[in-house]
Design a protein around this motif. Structure first.
Motif, PDB file in Angstrom:
ATOM      1  N   UNK A  98      15.815 -12.639 -47.458  1.00 35.88           N
ATOM      2  CA  UNK A  98      16.491 -13.632 -46.638  1.00 35.88           C
ATOM      3  C   UNK A  98      15.821 -14.987 -46.729  1.00 35.88           C
ATOM      4  N   UNK A  99      16.608 -16.030 -46.584  1.00 33.48           N
ATOM      5  CA  UNK A  99      16.070 -17.391 -46.605  1.00 33.48           C
ATOM      6  C   UNK A  99      15.267 -17.651 -45.333  1.00 33.48           C
ATOM      7  N   UNK A 100      14.411 -18.678 -45.370  1.00 33.98           N
ATOM      8  CA  UNK A 100      13.507 -18.937 -44.240  1.00 33.98           C
ATOM      9  C   UNK A 100      13.536 -20.395 -43.803  1.00 33.98           C
ATOM     10  N   UNK A 101      14.651 -21.078 -44.073  1.00 36.92           N
ATOM     11  CA  UNK A 101      14.697 -22.513 -43.816  1.00 36.92           C
ATOM     12  C   UNK A 101      15.511 -22.886 -42.582  1.00 36.92           C
ATOM     13  N   UNK A 102      15.922 -21.917 -41.765  1.00 42.44           N
ATOM     14  CA  UNK A 102      16.589 -22.227 -40.495  1.00 42.44           C
ATOM     15  C   UNK A 102      16.452 -21.017 -39.575  1.00 42.44           C
ATOM     16  N   UNK A 103      16.909 -21.160 -38.309  1.00 40.20           N
ATOM     17  CA  UNK A 103      16.871 -20.045 -37.355  1.00 40.20           C
ATOM     18  C   UNK A 103      15.481 -19.416 -37.251  1.00 40.20           C
ATOM     19  N   UNK A 104      14.494 -20.175 -36.917  1.00 43.97           N
ATOM     20  CA  UNK A 104      13.108 -19.710 -36.736  1.00 43.97           C
ATOM     21  C   UNK A 104      12.505 -19.116 -38.008  1.00 43.97           C
ATOM     22  N   UNK A 105      13.038 -19.479 -39.168  1.00 47.45           N
ATOM     23  CA  UNK A 105      12.533 -18.930 -40.414  1.00 47.45           C
ATOM     24  C   UNK A 105      11.073 -19.243 -40.655  1.00 47.45           C
ATOM     25  N   UNK A 106      10.352 -18.285 -41.226  1.00 46.69           N
ATOM     26  CA  UNK A 106       8.932 -18.464 -41.541  1.00 46.69           C
ATOM     27  C   UNK A 106       8.604 -17.610 -42.765  1.00 46.69           C
ATOM     28  N   UNK A 107       8.310 -18.264 -43.880  1.00 47.84           N
ATOM     29  CA  UNK A 107       8.066 -17.539 -45.130  1.00 47.84           C
ATOM     30  C   UNK A 107       6.839 -16.630 -45.029  1.00 47.84           C
ATOM     31  N   UNK A 127       9.962 -20.076 -51.414  1.00 48.91           N
ATOM     32  CA  UNK A 127      10.893 -20.134 -50.287  1.00 48.91           C
ATOM     33  C   UNK A 127      11.070 -21.552 -49.763  1.00 48.91           C
ATOM     34  N   UNK A 128      10.039 -22.358 -49.863  1.00 47.54           N
ATOM     35  CA  UNK A 128      10.123 -23.742 -49.378  1.00 47.54           C
ATOM     36  C   UNK A 128      10.880 -24.657 -50.326  1.00 47.54           C
ATOM     37  N   UNK A 129      11.237 -24.152 -51.486  1.00 49.14           N
ATOM     38  CA  UNK A 129      11.906 -24.997 -52.475  1.00 49.14           C
ATOM     39  C   UNK A 129      13.215 -24.408 -52.991  1.00 49.14           C
ATOM     40  N   UNK A 130      13.866 -23.573 -52.190  1.00 50.22           N
ATOM     41  CA  UNK A 130      15.140 -22.994 -52.600  1.00 50.22           C
ATOM     42  C   UNK A 130      16.283 -24.011 -52.551  1.00 50.22           C
ATOM     43  N   UNK A 131      16.229 -24.905 -51.557  1.00 50.87           N
ATOM     44  CA  UNK A 131      17.241 -25.966 -51.421  1.00 50.87           C
ATOM     45  C   UNK A 131      18.667 -25.420 -51.407  1.00 50.87           C
ATOM     46  N   UNK A 132      18.881 -24.399 -50.586  1.00 50.55           N
ATOM     47  CA  UNK A 132      20.205 -23.797 -50.464  1.00 50.55           C
ATOM     48  C   UNK A 132      21.059 -24.557 -49.441  1.00 50.55           C
ATOM     49  N   UNK A 133      22.373 -24.604 -49.638  1.00 54.00           N
ATOM     50  CA  UNK A 133      23.243 -25.173 -48.603  1.00 54.00           C
ATOM     51  C   UNK A 133      23.253 -24.250 -47.398  1.00 54.00           C
ATOM     52  N   UNK A 134      23.508 -24.812 -46.220  1.00 56.85           N
ATOM     53  CA  UNK A 134      23.549 -23.958 -45.042  1.00 56.85           C
ATOM     54  C   UNK A 134      24.800 -23.078 -45.086  1.00 56.85           C
ATOM     55  N   UNK A 135      24.749 -21.902 -44.456  1.00 57.60           N
ATOM     56  CA  UNK A 135      25.924 -21.033 -44.436  1.00 57.60           C
ATOM     57  C   UNK A 135      27.139 -21.752 -43.869  1.00 57.60           C
ATOM     58  N   UNK A 136      28.284 -21.490 -44.467  1.00 58.75           N
ATOM     59  CA  UNK A 136      29.507 -22.201 -44.084  1.00 58.75           C
ATOM     60  C   UNK A 136      29.854 -22.036 -42.613  1.00 58.75           C
TER      61      UNK A 136
END
Length: 297
Positions: free
Chosen positions: A207-216, A271-280
């Protein structure tokens, strides 16, 4: 174990190839992007359309554990897996990560199999789809909802480390696996032959870690301490897969997962450099899922 969920016809090999190239994407935004690339400007022939035409939407094989009925179901838009487990003797059943759009399919299957659904449980507060657990409670008397006490969401049962979710003689044990969100949990069968990992551990991804309390760092520790300590043969069933993979094992992921075979520092950098768009659907899904999927319904 299970029948392959997607059966790609030769005509759609280009679609399958394009999907394989993005094996580690974690949101439906990726699938939508691939769809636009495959059919620019037309809106026809999308990945979702191809899957609808060429896929079986559930796996009909029972689990290897004696007396356990198991079904793996698939929701096309968010590429979400829903899992139905039941005791074949008592017919008591639980459902994991049910999706609003497929509530009729899921409840029809429960009815066809003569099951008594007792708990609808979510592995975490989802950002890419709305859970159907709240609406299921309105349609099934006595059904209870469950989610981690750290999720911030309301439910009848708030889960903690070591809790058991029983159904007949079987049960799943709760392992807290935060990192994608604070409230992520993994559910492990009593004999440790199956683990339902939510968005924490995906097949050859995580799972991605760039929102919702994410922590790699937290996610790395959670997976290594709570999932990779399970037996090698333990089957991994994630909440999502975007290229048609249905199951993995602890041994496979420990050996082949391209992110989690790295050191913790390397993992954090990735994980800090995935640069994914946020879920629609994040802006509507999260508020709804905080109230058992019933916000606005």
């Amino acid at each position: 174990m299970c029948s392959v969920i997607t059966r790609m016809r030769p005509l759609h090999r280009a679609v399958a190839l394009s999907l394989r190239l993005g094996a580690n994407a974690e949101s439906s935004s990726y699938a939508a992007t691939q769809s636009r690339r495959l059919s620019p400007g037309s809106g026809s022939g999308s990945v979702a359309d191809v899957l609808r035409l060429n896929a079986r939407f559930y796996c009909s094989r029972t689990a290897r554990t004696e007396g356990l009925l198991f079904r793996q179901l698939f929701e096309v838009e968010s590429c979400t897996y829903t899992y139905l487990l039941a005791d074949t003797n008592t017919k008591e059943a639980i459902i994991i990560d049910p999706v609003l759009e497929t509530i009729d399919r899921d409840l029809n299957l429960v009815d066809e199999l003569g099951l008594k659904l007792t708990v609808a449980v979510n592995t975490h507060c989802h950002a890419d789809h709305i859970t159907s657990s709240g609406l299921m409670k309105k349609r099934i008397a006595g059904l209870k909802s469950a989610i981690s006490k750290f999720s911030g969401a309301t439910a009848d049962i708030l889960l903690s480390e070591g809790d058991r979710i029983p159904f007949g003689k079987h049960y799943l044990t709760v392992r807290e696996t935060p990192g994608h969100t604070d409230g992520c949990t993994t559910f492990v069968s009593a004999d440790e032959s199956m683990a339902f990992t939510g968005d924490s551990l995906l097949i050859r991804g995580c799972g991605r870690t760039d929102f919702q309390q994410g922590c790699a760092k937290c996610l790395y520790d959670s997976i290594h301490d709570k999932i990779f300590t399970l037996p090698d043969h333990c089957l991994i069933y994630p909440a999502h897969d975007y290229i048609g993979q249905t199951v993995s094992t602890v041994g496979e992921e420990r050996k082949f997962n391209p992110r989690l075979t790295k050191s913790k520092d390397e993992f954090v950098e990735i994980m800090n450099n995935l640069n994914l768009p946020k879920p629609d659907k994040i802006d509507i899904s999260v508020p709804a899922n905080l109230v058992c999927g019933l916000h606005g319904l």
